[in-house]
Motif scaffolding. Structure first.
Motif, PDB file in Angstrom:
ATOM      1  N   VAL A   1     -33.505   7.669   2.007  1.00  0.00           N
ATOM      2  CA  VAL A   1     -34.968   7.606   1.980  1.00  0.00           C
ATOM      3  C   VAL A   1     -35.521   7.013   3.274  1.00  0.00           C
ATOM      4  O   VAL A   1     -34.841   6.294   4.006  1.00  0.00           O
ATOM      5  CB  VAL A   1     -35.477   6.750   0.793  1.00  0.00           C
ATOM      6  N   ASN A   2     -36.792   7.331   3.511  1.00  0.00           N
ATOM      7  CA  ASN A   2     -37.572   6.694   4.573  1.00  0.00           C
ATOM      8  C   ASN A   2     -38.895   6.259   3.954  1.00  0.00           C
ATOM      9  O   ASN A   2     -39.825   7.050   3.850  1.00  0.00           O
ATOM     10  CB  ASN A   2     -37.816   7.670   5.727  1.00  0.00           C
ATOM     11  N   PRO A   3     -38.983   5.015   3.488  1.00  0.00           N
ATOM     12  CA  PRO A   3     -40.198   4.583   2.784  1.00  0.00           C
ATOM     13  C   PRO A   3     -41.365   4.392   3.734  1.00  0.00           C
ATOM     14  O   PRO A   3     -41.179   4.085   4.923  1.00  0.00           O
ATOM     15  CB  PRO A   3     -39.775   3.251   2.159  1.00  0.00           C
TER      16      PRO A   3
ATOM     17  N   ILE B   1     -36.026  -1.676   7.813  1.00  0.00           N
ATOM     18  CA  ILE B   1     -36.150  -0.226   7.723  1.00  0.00           C
ATOM     19  C   ILE B   1     -37.076   0.288   8.815  1.00  0.00           C
ATOM     20  O   ILE B   1     -38.223  -0.162   8.927  1.00  0.00           O
ATOM     21  CB  ILE B   1     -36.699   0.179   6.344  1.00  0.00           C
ATOM     22  N   SER B   2     -36.596   1.246   9.602  1.00  0.00           N
ATOM     23  CA  SER B   2     -37.440   1.857  10.626  1.00  0.00           C
ATOM     24  C   SER B   2     -37.353   3.380  10.600  1.00  0.00           C
ATOM     25  O   SER B   2     -38.095   4.054  11.315  1.00  0.00           O
ATOM     26  CB  SER B   2     -37.040   1.351  12.024  1.00  0.00           C
ATOM     27  N   ASP B   3     -36.452   3.937   9.776  1.00  0.00           N
ATOM     28  CA  ASP B   3     -36.261   5.382   9.684  1.00  0.00           C
ATOM     29  C   ASP B   3     -35.554   5.647   8.358  1.00  0.00           C
ATOM     30  O   ASP B   3     -35.525   4.794   7.474  1.00  0.00           O
ATOM     31  CB  ASP B   3     -35.434   5.882  10.876  1.00  0.00           C
ATOM     32  N   PHE B   4     -34.966   6.851   8.222  1.00  0.00           N
ATOM     33  CA  PHE B   4     -34.187   7.128   7.018  1.00  0.00           C
ATOM     34  C   PHE B   4     -33.008   6.167   6.917  1.00  0.00           C
ATOM     35  O   PHE B   4     -32.348   5.852   7.912  1.00  0.00           O
ATOM     36  CB  PHE B   4     -33.684   8.566   7.030  1.00  0.00           C
ATOM     37  N   ILE B   5     -32.748   5.695   5.711  1.00  0.00           N
ATOM     38  CA  ILE B   5     -31.611   4.831   5.437  1.00  0.00           C
ATOM     39  C   ILE B   5     -30.880   5.366   4.212  1.00  0.00           C
ATOM     40  O   ILE B   5     -31.476   6.008   3.344  1.00  0.00           O
ATOM     41  CB  ILE B   5     -32.035   3.373   5.183  1.00  0.00           C
ATOM     42  N   LYS B   6     -29.584   5.103   4.150  1.00  0.00           N
ATOM     43  CA  LYS B   6     -28.768   5.478   3.000  1.00  0.00           C
ATOM     44  C   LYS B   6     -28.375   4.209   2.250  1.00  0.00           C
ATOM     45  O   LYS B   6     -27.764   3.301   2.833  1.00  0.00           O
ATOM     46  CB  LYS B   6     -27.531   6.262   3.438  1.00  0.00           C
TER      47      LYS B   6
ATOM     48  N   SER C   1     -22.791  -4.531  -6.175  1.00  0.00           N
ATOM     49  CA  SER C   1     -22.845  -4.534  -4.717  1.00  0.00           C
ATOM     50  C   SER C   1     -23.958  -3.614  -4.218  1.00  0.00           C
ATOM     51  O   SER C   1     -24.365  -2.667  -4.894  1.00  0.00           O
ATOM     52  CB  SER C   1     -21.506  -4.119  -4.099  1.00  0.00           C
ATOM     53  N   LEU C   2     -24.436  -3.925  -3.004  1.00  0.00           N
ATOM     54  CA  LEU C   2     -25.483  -3.169  -2.335  1.00  0.00           C
ATOM     55  C   LEU C   2     -24.964  -2.739  -0.972  1.00  0.00           C
ATOM     56  O   LEU C   2     -24.594  -3.576  -0.146  1.00  0.00           O
ATOM     57  CB  LEU C   2     -26.739  -4.028  -2.183  1.00  0.00           C
ATOM     58  N   TRP C   3     -24.937  -1.413  -0.756  1.00  0.00           N
ATOM     59  CA  TRP C   3     -24.451  -0.838   0.497  1.00  0.00           C
ATOM     60  C   TRP C   3     -25.612  -0.154   1.218  1.00  0.00           C
ATOM     61  O   TRP C   3     -26.399   0.565   0.602  1.00  0.00           O
ATOM     62  CB  TRP C   3     -23.347   0.187   0.225  1.00  0.00           C
ATOM     63  N   VAL C   4     -25.697  -0.378   2.532  1.00  0.00           N
ATOM     64  CA  VAL C   4     -26.744   0.217   3.353  1.00  0.00           C
ATOM     65  C   VAL C   4     -26.136   0.710   4.658  1.00  0.00           C
ATOM     66  O   VAL C   4     -25.480  -0.059   5.379  1.00  0.00           O
ATOM     67  CB  VAL C   4     -27.879  -0.788   3.656  1.00  0.00           C
ATOM     68  N   ASN C   5     -26.309   2.005   4.916  1.00  0.00           N
ATOM     69  CA  ASN C   5     -25.868   2.603   6.186  1.00  0.00           C
ATOM     70  C   ASN C   5     -24.415   2.281   6.526  1.00  0.00           C
ATOM     71  O   ASN C   5     -24.064   1.915   7.644  1.00  0.00           O
ATOM     72  CB  ASN C   5     -26.774   2.163   7.336  1.00  0.00           C
ATOM     73  N   GLY C   6     -23.535   2.405   5.514  1.00  0.00           N
ATOM     74  CA  GLY C   6     -22.101   2.263   5.743  1.00  0.00           C
ATOM     75  C   GLY C   6     -21.552   0.863   5.629  1.00  0.00           C
ATOM     76  O   GLY C   6     -20.338   0.658   5.789  1.00  0.00           O
ATOM     77  N   ASN C   7     -22.406  -0.127   5.317  1.00  0.00           N
ATOM     78  CA  ASN C   7     -21.961  -1.510   5.239  1.00  0.00           C
ATOM     79  C   ASN C   7     -22.334  -2.126   3.893  1.00  0.00           C
ATOM     80  O   ASN C   7     -23.414  -1.877   3.358  1.00  0.00           O
ATOM     81  CB  ASN C   7     -22.601  -2.346   6.353  1.00  0.00           C
TER      82      ASN C   7
ATOM     83  N   THR D   1     -18.334   5.855   2.744  1.00  0.00           N
ATOM     84  CA  THR D   1     -18.503   7.261   3.152  1.00  0.00           C
ATOM     85  C   THR D   1     -19.859   7.794   2.716  1.00  0.00           C
ATOM     86  O   THR D   1     -20.555   8.465   3.491  1.00  0.00           O
ATOM     87  CB  THR D   1     -17.387   8.116   2.533  1.00  0.00           C
ATOM     88  N   LEU D   2     -20.253   7.476   1.500  1.00  0.00           N
ATOM     89  CA  LEU D   2     -21.505   7.981   0.954  1.00  0.00           C
ATOM     90  C   LEU D   2     -22.713   7.494   1.760  1.00  0.00           C
ATOM     91  O   LEU D   2     -23.680   8.248   1.948  1.00  0.00           O
ATOM     92  CB  LEU D   2     -21.637   7.539  -0.497  1.00  0.00           C
ATOM     93  N   THR D   3     -22.675   6.263   2.234  1.00  0.00           N
ATOM     94  CA  THR D   3     -23.845   5.661   2.874  1.00  0.00           C
ATOM     95  C   THR D   3     -23.823   5.699   4.398  1.00  0.00           C
ATOM     96  O   THR D   3     -24.793   5.284   5.030  1.00  0.00           O
ATOM     97  CB  THR D   3     -24.015   4.200   2.427  1.00  0.00           C
ATOM     98  N   THR D   4     -22.753   6.180   4.987  1.00  0.00           N
ATOM     99  CA  THR D   4     -22.698   6.226   6.452  1.00  0.00           C
ATOM    100  C   THR D   4     -23.651   7.281   7.000  1.00  0.00           C
ATOM    101  O   THR D   4     -23.665   8.413   6.529  1.00  0.00           O
ATOM    102  CB  THR D   4     -21.273   6.510   6.935  1.00  0.00           C
ATOM    103  N   LEU D   5     -24.439   6.915   7.995  1.00  0.00           N
ATOM    104  CA  LEU D   5     -25.401   7.831   8.592  1.00  0.00           C
ATOM    105  C   LEU D   5     -24.692   8.900   9.409  1.00  0.00           C
ATOM    106  O   LEU D   5     -23.635   8.650   9.983  1.00  0.00           O
ATOM    107  CB  LEU D   5     -26.372   7.053   9.482  1.00  0.00           C
TER     108      LEU D   5
END
Length: 417
Positions: A284-286, A340-345, A356-362, A413-417
């Motif tokens: 998403v990109n809120p 957040i500045s653009d689309f994030i996973k 757990s909370l994963w964002v952009n591969g981390n 893998t799922l959250t990596t940009l």
């Protein structure tokens, strides 16, 4: 990784009052509809890169900057400029400039963009419109300006009270400022839309002194200069909103016009979700939140219509959080410090003693303490905090829900940009 609910990723199906999501469980690609509402028409950028108007009750799939499209959800907003497409800009005063109407194809694909040309005078060169500025209000002013011109552009609300400079060659905001007395909390953006840039200028009014908006030609960063009588820019589609960010263009022709809010809720049922373990994933990109209002947040959640739920949400300062609430009590609070500045996973995993909370591969945060929802209590997925009024507004490329808790390697893998 089989998802029990999927939305987007280039696969979109819309119809009146409905948006289809899907499931690939057991190879069954069956539709799972969201209930969608919007009580007015609205604009969007289509696959051809042109702005088009979408009927009320139809979800908008926006293709600006992406070939796969994204679901666009926005709050209600009003364009306070009453003649946004007056090609002669007759309501705007002119100082050492002239405007020639209907000389370039606008973002709609029609010959409706106008040319703003500087005079030969050694002077300021601008066009200006009076507005009714209300104190203690967020405002965002936007206009579409053609690319690659030698003259830079300045947008103003009340001259130096709130202003930004834009480099049309480099496609960047070169300066933004406020005087801190009449306006503060200033920001500006420049976004490519076909052969145009959309320039935006946002700020929070403190007084009513900034009672006009302006489009000014500047030489470098200089406002007062000797014009050549031929240089200029193409302009189209001015908009003024009482919001801290710009939303999609709202055309007007004689009066202020309000676009209704988008609402997207209700996909799935108790067979779609697993209360005891699973993953909610979003790309998403809120829309920006208002950093001055600490009560504002936007969520995407799974839960009962008015009761217990789990959700990820965007905090007032544009960070990601996740939690489960049971009986009105937060079981744990996970937070990412990624701004957040653009689309994030984002992926939120829940299972017994493992959240757990994963964002952009981390992996950004985790907890081994917290209660799970009782079995068979998750009833629907909503672009809002279930049971609350905190709707998610922004763009969504894809969304997936899994009935099992994925491994760390799978989440990475799922959250990596």
């Amino acid at each position: 990784m089989e998802a029990s609910l999927k939305l987007g990723n280039g696969n979109w199906a819309t119809k009146e009052d409905s948006l289809l999501s899907y499931s690939d469980e057991n190879g069954n690609f069956r539709p799972l509809p969201f209930d969608f509402t919007r009580g007015s028409t609205a604009t969007v950028i289509n696959k051809a890169g042109l702005m088009e108007t979408v009927d009320s009750g139809i979800a908008r799939i926006d293709f600006q900057g992406t070939a796969d499209g994204s679901l666009l959800l926005e709050p209600a907003s009003t364009n306070l400029i009453t003649y946004s497409e007056d090609s002669s800009w007759s309501s705007w005063s002119k100082t050492s400039v002239s405007i020639t109407p209907n000389v370039l194809i606008s973002p709609t694909g029609n010959m409706t963009a106008s040319k703003l040309v500087e005079s030969l005078d050694d002077d300021n060169h601008f066009t200006q419109l009076n507005i009714n500025n209300i104190p203690d209000t967020d405002y965002t002013y936007s206009v579409y300006v053609s690319k690659t011109h030698t003259r830079n552009v300045q947008l103003n609300i009340g001259a130096s009270r709130l202003k930004a400079n834009y480099d049309l060659i480099g496609g960047v905001v070169s300066a933004v400022s406020s005087n801190g007395t009449d306006f503060n909390n200033e920001s500006a953006t420049i976004t490519s839309v076909g052969n145009f840039y959309r320039l935006t200028l946002s700020g929070h009014s403190i007084t009513n002194a900034g009672n006009y908006i302006r489009i000014a030609l500047i030489s470098g960063s200089t406002r007062f200069y000797q014009g050549d009588g031929v240089s200029g820019i193409y302009i189209w589609g001015a908009q003024l909103e009482a919001l801290p960010y710009a939303t999609s263009y709202i055309p007007t022709n004689g009066t202020a016009v309000t676009r209704a809010a988008d609402t997207c809720i209700g996909a799935g049922d108790v067979t779609t979700f697993n209360s005891e373990e699973g993953v909610l994933f979003v790309d998403v990109n809120p829309l920006d939140t208002d950093p001055l209002d600490t009560t504002i947040f936007k969520g995407i959640g799974i839960g009962q219509v008015t009761g217990d739920s789990l959700w990820v949400y965007i905090t007032y300062d544009n960070k990601i959080s996740a939690q489960i609430r049971i009986g009105g009590v937060t079981q744990f609070y996970l937070l990412s410090n990624v701004i957040i500045s653009d689309f994030i996973k984002v992926a939120f995993k829940w299972s017994a003693n493992d959240f757990s909370l994963w964002v952009n591969g981390n992996e950004e945060d985790s907890s081994s303490v917290g209660n799970l929802l009782p079995a068979n209590t998750l009833q629907s997925l909503q672009f809002k905090v279930p049971g609350a009024s905190n709707n998610f507004y922004g763009k969504t490329k894809q969304l997936q829900v899994f009935k099992t808790a994925l491994t760390d390697a799978e989440l990475q893998t799922l959250t990596t940009l």
